[in-house]
Motif scaffolding. Structure first.
Motif, PDB file in Angstrom:
ATOM      1  N   ILE A  96       0.839  -1.201   0.000  1.00 13.24           N
ATOM      2  CA  ILE A  96       0.000   0.000   0.000  1.00 13.24           C
ATOM      3  C   ILE A  96       0.871   1.247   0.000  1.00 13.24           C
ATOM      4  O   ILE A  96       0.609   2.211  -0.737  1.00 13.24           O
ATOM      5  N   ASP A  97       1.917   1.240   0.820  1.00  9.71           N
ATOM      6  CA  ASP A  97       2.793   2.405   0.926  1.00  9.71           C
ATOM      7  C   ASP A  97       3.437   2.727  -0.415  1.00  9.71           C
ATOM      8  O   ASP A  97       3.459   3.886  -0.852  1.00  9.71           O
ATOM      9  N   ASN A  98       3.970   1.718  -1.075  1.00  9.15           N
ATOM     10  CA  ASN A  98       4.621   1.939  -2.371  1.00  9.15           C
ATOM     11  C   ASN A  98       3.634   2.451  -3.417  1.00  9.15           C
ATOM     12  O   ASN A  98       3.984   3.289  -4.253  1.00  9.15           O
ATOM     13  N   MET A  99       2.418   1.962  -3.373  1.00  9.07           N
ATOM     14  CA  MET A  99       1.412   2.371  -4.354  1.00  9.07           C
ATOM     15  C   MET A  99       0.991   3.824  -4.153  1.00  9.07           C
ATOM     16  O   MET A  99       0.937   4.615  -5.094  1.00  9.07           O
ATOM     17  N   LEU A 100       0.688   4.201  -2.908  1.00 13.82           N
ATOM     18  CA  LEU A 100       0.189   5.548  -2.645  1.00 13.82           C
ATOM     19  C   LEU A 100       1.254   6.609  -2.892  1.00 13.82           C
ATOM     20  O   LEU A 100       0.954   7.708  -3.375  1.00 13.82           O
ATOM     21  N   ALA A 101       2.499   6.300  -2.566  1.00 11.56           N
ATOM     22  CA  ALA A 101       3.559   7.293  -2.680  1.00 11.56           C
ATOM     23  C   ALA A 101       4.161   7.369  -4.077  1.00 11.56           C
ATOM     24  O   ALA A 101       4.901   8.313  -4.369  1.00 11.56           O
ATOM     25  N   ASP A 102       3.852   6.422  -4.935  1.00 11.40           N
ATOM     26  CA  ASP A 102       4.406   6.407  -6.293  1.00 11.40           C
ATOM     27  C   ASP A 102       3.827   7.562  -7.100  1.00 11.40           C
ATOM     28  O   ASP A 102       2.615   7.657  -7.287  1.00 11.40           O
ATOM     29  N   PRO A 103       4.672   8.465  -7.607  1.00  5.40           N
ATOM     30  CA  PRO A 103       4.154   9.620  -8.355  1.00  5.40           C
ATOM     31  C   PRO A 103       3.469   9.247  -9.660  1.00  5.40           C
ATOM     32  O   PRO A 103       2.685  10.032 -10.199  1.00  5.40           O
ATOM     33  N   THR A 104       3.749   8.060 -10.186  1.00  6.44           N
ATOM     34  CA  THR A 104       3.143   7.672 -11.456  1.00  6.44           C
ATOM     35  C   THR A 104       1.776   7.020 -11.282  1.00  6.44           C
ATOM     36  O   THR A 104       0.974   7.025 -12.216  1.00  6.44           O
ATOM     37  N   VAL A 105       1.510   6.463 -10.103  1.00  2.51           N
ATOM     38  CA  VAL A 105       0.217   5.799  -9.897  1.00  2.51           C
ATOM     39  C   VAL A 105      -0.575   6.409  -8.749  1.00  2.51           C
ATOM     40  O   VAL A 105      -1.731   6.061  -8.535  1.00  2.51           O
ATOM     41  N   GLY A 106       0.050   7.325  -7.988  1.00  4.40           N
ATOM     42  CA  GLY A 106      -0.645   7.961  -6.879  1.00  4.40           C
ATOM     43  C   GLY A 106      -1.707   8.928  -7.357  1.00  4.40           C
ATOM     44  O   GLY A 106      -1.832   9.243  -8.550  1.00  4.40           O
ATOM     45  N   LEU A 107      -2.464   9.471  -6.422  1.00  7.77           N
ATOM     46  CA  LEU A 107      -3.604  10.320  -6.758  1.00  7.77           C
ATOM     47  C   LEU A 107      -3.227  11.790  -6.939  1.00  7.77           C
ATOM     48  O   LEU A 107      -3.895  12.518  -7.680  1.00  7.77           O
ATOM     49  N   SER A 108      -2.170  12.235  -6.287  1.00  7.91           N
ATOM     50  CA  SER A 108      -1.825  13.661  -6.321  1.00  7.91           C
ATOM     51  C   SER A 108      -1.646  14.213  -7.732  1.00  7.91           C
ATOM     52  O   SER A 108      -2.210  15.267  -8.062  1.00  7.91           O
ATOM     53  N   PRO A 109      -0.856  13.553  -8.617  1.00  3.21           N
ATOM     54  CA  PRO A 109      -0.700  14.100  -9.969  1.00  3.21           C
ATOM     55  C   PRO A 109      -2.030  14.200 -10.719  1.00  3.21           C
ATOM     56  O   PRO A 109      -2.257  15.166 -11.450  1.00  3.21           O
ATOM     57  N   ALA A 110      -2.902  13.220 -10.531  1.00  2.00           N
ATOM     58  CA  ALA A 110      -4.188  13.241 -11.226  1.00  2.00           C
ATOM     59  C   ALA A 110      -5.066  14.381 -10.728  1.00  2.00           C
ATOM     60  O   ALA A 110      -5.773  15.033 -11.517  1.00  2.00           O
ATOM     61  N   LEU A 111      -5.036  14.651  -9.416  1.00  2.89           N
ATOM     62  CA  LEU A 111      -5.795  15.786  -8.880  1.00  2.89           C
ATOM     63  C   LEU A 111      -5.273  17.110  -9.443  1.00  2.89           C
ATOM     64  O   LEU A 111      -6.051  17.991  -9.833  1.00  2.89           O
TER      65      LEU A 111
END
Length: 652
Positions: A96-111
């Motif tokens: 979970i940690d790796n997924m959420l913090a990954d800039p390519t798959v995390g939510l922040s860039p999409a927001l």
């Protein structure tokens, strides 16, 4: 004398042979997992009394004893079960940690991309490419939400599968330990209560392996059998009787497995998760309850906050067709599941104030037959009010006392979020109301662009039509012309807001005053002359209007979530940042604990092996010692034989 010497030599020979056999057994099993070093225990035979005193009669082997220290063994078990709990927790939460913090798959860039698309529309509201870009970034944001939700679903499925497998393994170990208990009881009763060392080692190894799956405590009975308890004391093996465990769907949440004791009559008794700590199972249950549930709930909370706030603002705008805005996103529904025994009609649960949502689950229990209920938070069992947690609950008209329902406001919200519109013209970038100073005004007064917070007054025609808009006129120091059907709120400079009930004839004018008519607010400032006027009416030519697009863009930095002291305290981005930080901190904490516990396991194991482990150098020395003892005893028997022959020769 010869016969006595011969007997003494024979006892020494037998003892030396027993020592050689035991030492050889130790050497052969030096690499056997769970083997405890064995040694013979010797004592002297009863001495023979004569007139000259007591003469020894040699030695005897009392028992073969294994090197075992219960204190050190328990230290290893305690450290090992905690290590396996941390190790399992760390392995799962790292995904979970790796997924959420990954800039390519995390939510922040999409927001950020989504609100960037809104800024393009705000800068050029009539541009079809800008509007198409906004829809595309919205679709990308939704897709990112779905991907994160799907991945969390895969992790959950993996955790549930491991729980089921681990519980099955625990049941198998219980059966095996019960069988070894039976063998030990039979062997020790047949052998005059002599310890069945190898069987005891086998049982200890089974207990150690079981302890890696769930925390274990034991007690040994008088007949040599061992009772095994798991967690905080739930019996797993009593003597030769094992308890059957099985992971079955929870009565409160069918997609969630719970550990159950299977009874003789085919029933199942659920063991609360709080009673099952330690080992792999404890790590899986703890990670599911504290990290996985929370992550899915918080991700859903963002989806709810985004869709609800964005839809509310979008519906206050006007699209290119001149129509009021509609829902931009689909609004996820509140998840409600009935407990297995519930027969009452499922209550209607809707979202209330989204700023009060906290990403928690709740249990609703009916207390009477006419819909009375209590609402408790699942995480701590505390009673809460529906309104205080951002929910609106309409219970069934009739209900059964004790019927319960699980309410999950945000658990699956991220997976059901979607974009509701596909036509770029339906993006409500403009505002439905315009305001202007009349061209014949003589004063320097000006009116701000109206801010719309409700479309009720617009739908009611309060502002008239484009041809005949609402007209406010300055006369005798006051503004007149307000509608007679609605209350009007106004704020004079440095004053508190004042609400006047309809009808309103006039309001005293002061430069900078803010006026709210229904759901539309605006300010008028400057020096007014008598008969200066301002018009407010429908936005007939709003193609280039971007006021609502600007308001939509401002949602990126608006505090919408996590109410504190009655006011929202967090933006959508900060909620996600808190989620990433929380998961990251927890993952780091568990990793540190795991590494520390691994060191403790090593220390405890070394201490235990210093007593129970086989030292080949020591065993080699024992071989020489027992060999010499064997040779010496043989020499005694040889001398005894010669002496006996000498005695016989005297008679010839």
């Amino acid at each position: 004398m010869g016969a006595s010497l011969f007997s003494i030599g024979l006892t020494g020979l037998n003892a030396a042979q027993a020592g050689l056999s035991t030492t050889s057994h130790n050497i052969s099993n030096a690499g056997t997992t769970g083997y405890s070093r064995q040694r013979i225990e010797q004592s002297t035979n009863p001495a023979m009394f004569t007139g000259a005193g007591f003469f020894g009669e040699g030695t005897k082997v009392d028992t073969v004893k294994r090197a075992y220290n219960s204190f050190l063994t328990n230290q290893v078990l305690t450290a090992d079960t905690k290590f396996n709990e941390y190790d399992t927790f760390s392995t799962e939460i790292s995904q979970i940690d790796n997924m959420l913090a990954d800039p390519t798959v995390g939510l922040s860039p999409a927001l950020q991309d989504f609100f960037g698309g809104i800024e393009e529309v705000a800068a050029n509201p009539a541009s079809v490419p800008a509007r198409q870009s906004m829809l595309s970034t919205a679709e990308s944001l939704v897709s990112r939400m779905h991907n994160l939700s799907d991945r969390l679903g895969e992790i959950r499925a993996g955790v549930e599968g491991q729980i089921k497998e681990t519980v099955s393994q625990i049941s198998t170990y219980a059966k095996n330990i019960a069988e070894v208990n039976n063998k030990i009881t039979i062997a020790q009763q047949a052998g005059s209560a002599q310890p069945a060392n190898d069987l005891l080692d086998t049982r200890d190894q089974l207990v150690k392996e079981l302890n890696q799956l769930v925390r274990v405590s034991t007690s040994t009975d008088a007949d040599g059998s061992m009772s095994v308890f798991i967690g905080t004391g739930q019996p797993l093996v009593i003597g030769t009787t094992p308890t059957r465990l099985e992971a079955l769907p929870s009565i409160s949440e069918q997609s969630r497995l719970a550990v159950n004791i299977l009874t003789q009559n085919g029933g199942a008794i659920t063991i609360p998760e709080s009673l099952l700590g330690g080992g792999k199972l404890g790590g899986l249950l703890n990670m599911r309850a504290t990290a996985l549930d929370s992550t899915q709930n918080q991700l859903g909370l963002i989806a709810i906050g985004l869709s609800t706030a964005f839809n509310a603002q979008h519906k206050l705008g006007q699209d290119l067709n001149g129509n009021p805005g509609t829902d931009f996103f689909t609004t996820p529904s509140v998840g409600v599941q009935r407990y297995a025994n519930a027969t009452t009609t499922t209550p209607d649960v809707q979202y209330g104030d989204i700023s009060k949502l906290a990403g928690e689950d709740y249990r609703l229990t009916f207390t009477d037959t006419v819909g009375g209920y209590t609402l408790t938070r699942v995480s701590d069992g505390r009673s809460v009010s529906a309104a205080d947690v951002g929910l609106s609950i309409t219970p069934a008209a009739t209900s059964w006392v004790g019927d319960s329902f699980l309410i999950q406001p945000t658990r699956n919200a991220a997976s059901s979020l979607d974009v509701s519109i596909a036509d770029t013209r339906m993006i409500a970038a403009g505002a439905p109301i315009t305001a202007a100073a009349t061209t014949s005004n003589l004063g320097t007064g000006s009116i701000t662009a109206p801010v719309v917070s409700s479309t009720a007054s617009i739908a009611a025609g309060v502002f008239g039509t484009s041809a005949a808009p609402l007209k406010l006129t300055h006369a005798g120091g006051s503004l007149t012309g307000f509608p007679a059907t609605l209350p009007v709120t106004y704020t004079l400079l440095n004053s508190n807001p004042v609400t006047l009930a309809a009808p309103v004839a006039s309001l005293p004018y002061q430069s900078g005053m803010t006026i709210q008519v229904g759901g539309v607010s605006f300010s008028i400032s400057g020096a007014l002359k008598d008969q200066d006027s301002f018009t407010l009416g429908p936005n007939a030519g709003g193609v280039s209007d971007s006021r609502n697009a600007v308001a939509l863009g401002q949602l990126q930095t608006s505090k919408l979530m996590l109410s504190a002291d009655g006011q929202p305290s967090a933006t959508l981005q900060s909620v996600y940042s808190q989620l990433v930080s929380s998961v990251g901190n927890k993952a780091r904490e568990v990793q540190v604990n795991r590494d520390a516990q691994e060191s403790l396991v090593g220390q405890a194991y070394e201490a235990q092996q210093s007593i129970a482990g086989v030292n080949l150098d020591e065993e080699a020395a024992n071989l020489i010692r027992y060999q010499q003892a064997y040779q010496a005893s043989s020499k005694v028997m040889t001398i005894a034989s010669k002496l006996f022959d000498e005695v016989l020769s005297l008679g010839r």
